[in-house]
Design an enzyme around this catalytic site. Structure first.
Site, PDB file in Angstrom:
ATOM      1  CB  CYS A 381      -0.995  -0.046   1.158  1.00  0.00           C
ATOM      2  SG  CYS A 381      -2.472   0.906   0.801  1.00  0.00           S
ATOM      3  CG  HIS A 507      -3.184  -3.737   3.339  1.00  0.00           C
ATOM      4  ND1 HIS A 507      -2.081  -3.210   3.973  1.00  0.00           N
ATOM      5  CD2 HIS A 507      -3.947  -2.682   2.980  1.00  0.00           C
ATOM      6  CE1 HIS A 507      -2.181  -1.892   4.016  1.00  0.00           C
ATOM      7  NE2 HIS A 507      -3.309  -1.542   3.413  1.00  0.00           N
ATOM      8  CD  GLU A 509      -0.646  -6.392   5.003  1.00  0.00           C
ATOM      9  OE1 GLU A 509      -0.341  -6.632   3.819  1.00  0.00           O
ATOM     10  OE2 GLU A 509      -0.836  -5.241   5.428  1.00  0.00           O
TER      11      GLU A 509
END
Ligand code: GLN
Length: 548
Positions: A381, A507, A509
């Site tokens: 990001c 994102h 993650e």
């Protein structure tokens, strides 16, 4: 079978791992063949944590449906391998907002709105509503904060009432506390737990089980004492020692018989089978070599801000037979001392998300360092945006290029506010949030890594690559490696001729799991393993899967 509810409250002190314990209970139940959903009740008055500083709240975990939620939902998703929605995080702010909106509409005309029954009813209906919608066998509910907090009272009252509402045999209360160790007398103390249980009972909740966090062994005699004073079955006093690897917690809990006690009391079917999980943990723990990966962020003094990033690195490292040695590097320190001072010797660099100008120049420096020194780099990001800014300034010749978020007067706003974000005045819940599609473009690292024509990733941003600059960025060589299906939005970019320098506007993650590391993180780690850095102890080993 009627839906079963397991309520987990906390006592003595906060931050002793209630989220991990709840996630572990969820894992155990799922490994017993049950369908599980989880709710986090947060007694604060914010509607969601989206507008809170990472220093206050840690990471904001984004669900697929675009909910900005508590970071504990990240633990639940990772441990249980489920996908939750915004409904799994209920705050006092949400409950009050609903009630007050109804009141203004006139729904309560003539009536007084009260904490009991109106607020408690609202909390309960959110729990039963989720139970119905998810169709789960078991709903595990974590009550945020600790018993004794003023703002937690309506939530405790609501979960107390649930016992009568859904039937006593369908409800189980667990209280998690800390047993402090007194070094002078070399003993663990039970008194704070006794007091905490007393407090809980004064609200009308008698715990069915205790989970006792401690740094040293909890002996049989301590468990017996807690059982006696807290009126809990001795077999339901579960010790929970501090562990090096949080993914061990479900295994430890199960060793102490958690699924047996839950099944007996709630009448649950099936037996718990954790062998896959135990193999996973063994693989994580067996990794010998540490691989130094820097996370260059502006909130690194408080690593909870990057919880999912750190976990994603751990998952990916373990799948490569490595241990991630995460180096927390403050971007302001990089700005001040130069990247060499902080990044020398690392095998990979991650620049995570963030908001506002503070420390961003240090991230741009880190990106330049990674590009110049060919250090594998993953930008998440804001981390992608700084990669584009560095490229624009240094390669595309766009002097003073910046993001209009960071420098509204930049002559070259290569990152600019998204079209739909212009004129947005309310800041809560208005970013581009949640799952959106991205199409990796042919012949790019990104396409090879994903190996799928379209992927869904979770977003949380207001700014994007400015299409007015796409031409000059691309003609100078930057590869726009992933686009939205209509081609309008740059979702990922990569630096050509670099072993691995990828920036993503989303994102990844949030979707990493210990059993399913995210391919972008695996690619970073695979490439980092190939990169022998000065000062690194890692033996040179070429990765087969991720060498481009
Ligand atoms: N502040 C940037 C934006 O809003 C990046 C956001 C982030 O890193 N999550 O676009």
């Amino acid at each position: 079978m009627a839906t079963k509810y397991i309520f987990v409250t906390g006592g003595v002190v906060s931050s002793i791992g209630k989220g991990i314990c709840v996630a572990s209970i969820g894992r155990i139940l799922k490994s017993q063949g049950l369908s599980v959903t989880v709710v986090k009740l947060d007694p604060y008055l914010n509607v969601d944590p989206g507008t809170m500083s990472p220093y206050q709240h840690g990471e904001v975990f984004v669900t697929g449906d675009g909910g900005e939620t508590d970071l504990d939902l990240g633990h639940y998703e990772r441990f249980i391998d489920i996908e939750l929605t915004r409904e799994s995080n209920v705050t006092a702010g949400q409950a009050y907002l609903t009630l007050i909106t109804q009141e203004r509409r006139g729904d309560f005309l003539g009536g007084t709105i009260q904490t009991v029954p109106h607020l408690t009813n609202e909390i309960k209906s959110r729990l039963t509503g989720l139970a119905q919608k998810s169709n789960a066998d078991v709903v595990v509910v974590e009550v945020g904060g600790t018993v004794g907090d003023i703002e937690g009272l309506p939530f405790l009252e609501a979960i107390r009432q649930m016992r009568n509402e859904v039937g006593r045999s369908n409800v189980f209360y667990i209280h998690l506390t800390l047993l402090p160790y007194i070094s002078a007398s070399e003993e663990l103390k039970t008194k704070p737990t006794q007091h905490s249980v007393k407090e809980l009972r004064s609200i009308g909740i008698q715990p069915d089980a205790l989970i006792c966090r401690s740094d040293t062994e909890v002996t049989r005699s301590i468990r017996d004492k807690l059982s006696l004073f807290c009126d809990v079955d001795p077999a339901a006093v579960f010790p929970m020692p501090t562990v090096g690897n949080v993914y061990e917690v479900p295994l430890i809990m199960e060793d102490y018989g958690v699924s047996r006690i839950l099944s007996q009391t709630l009448g649950l079917d099936g037996s718990c089978e954790l062998s896959d999980w135990s193999q996973l943990v063994a693989q994580m723990n067996a990794a010998e070599h540490e691989i130094p990966i820097a996370i260059v962020g502006k909130y690194v003094e408080y690593p909870d801000s990057y919880m999912s990033v750190r976990e994603a690195l751990r998952h990916a490292a373990a799948s490569c037979g490595l241990k991630a040695d995460v180096r927390w590097v403050h971007s302001e320190a990089v700005e001040r001392d130069g990247p060499d001072a902080h990044l020398k010797g690392v095998s990979g660099i991650v620049v995570p998300g963030g908001f506002g100008p503070r420390g961003v120049e240090g991230m741009v420096d880190a990106s330049r360092y990674a590009r110049d020194r060919q250090v594998p780099y993953l930008g998440l990001c804001l981390g992608m945006q700084v990669m584009v800014i560095d490229w624009a300034r240094d390669v595309a010749g766009l002097r003073c290029a910046n993001s209009s978020e960071l420098d509204p007067d930049s002559p070259h706003p290569v990152i600019d506010i998204m079209h739909g974000q212009k004129g947005v005045t309310d800041l809560g819940g208005t970013m581009r949030l949640g799952q959106y599609p991205c199409r990796p473009q042919a012949n790019t690292h990104t396409a090879r890594i994903y190996n799928q024509p379209q992927v869904m990733e979770r977003h949380r941003h207001r700014y994007e690559v400015n299409n007015r600059y796409r031409e000059s960025l691309e003609s100078s060589g930057l590869v726009m490696s992933g686009l939205s299906p209509d081609g309008e939005l740059v979702e990922t970019a990569e630096v050509p001729g670099h072993p691995f320098m990828v920036g993503v506007q989303f994102h990844p993650e949030f979707q990493s799991r210990p059993n399913r590391p995210h391919p972008l993180f695996s690619a970073l780690l695979g490439q980092a393993r190939n990169t022998v850095r000065e000062g690194s102890q890692l033996p040179f080993r070429r990765s087969k899967s991720w060498s481009f």
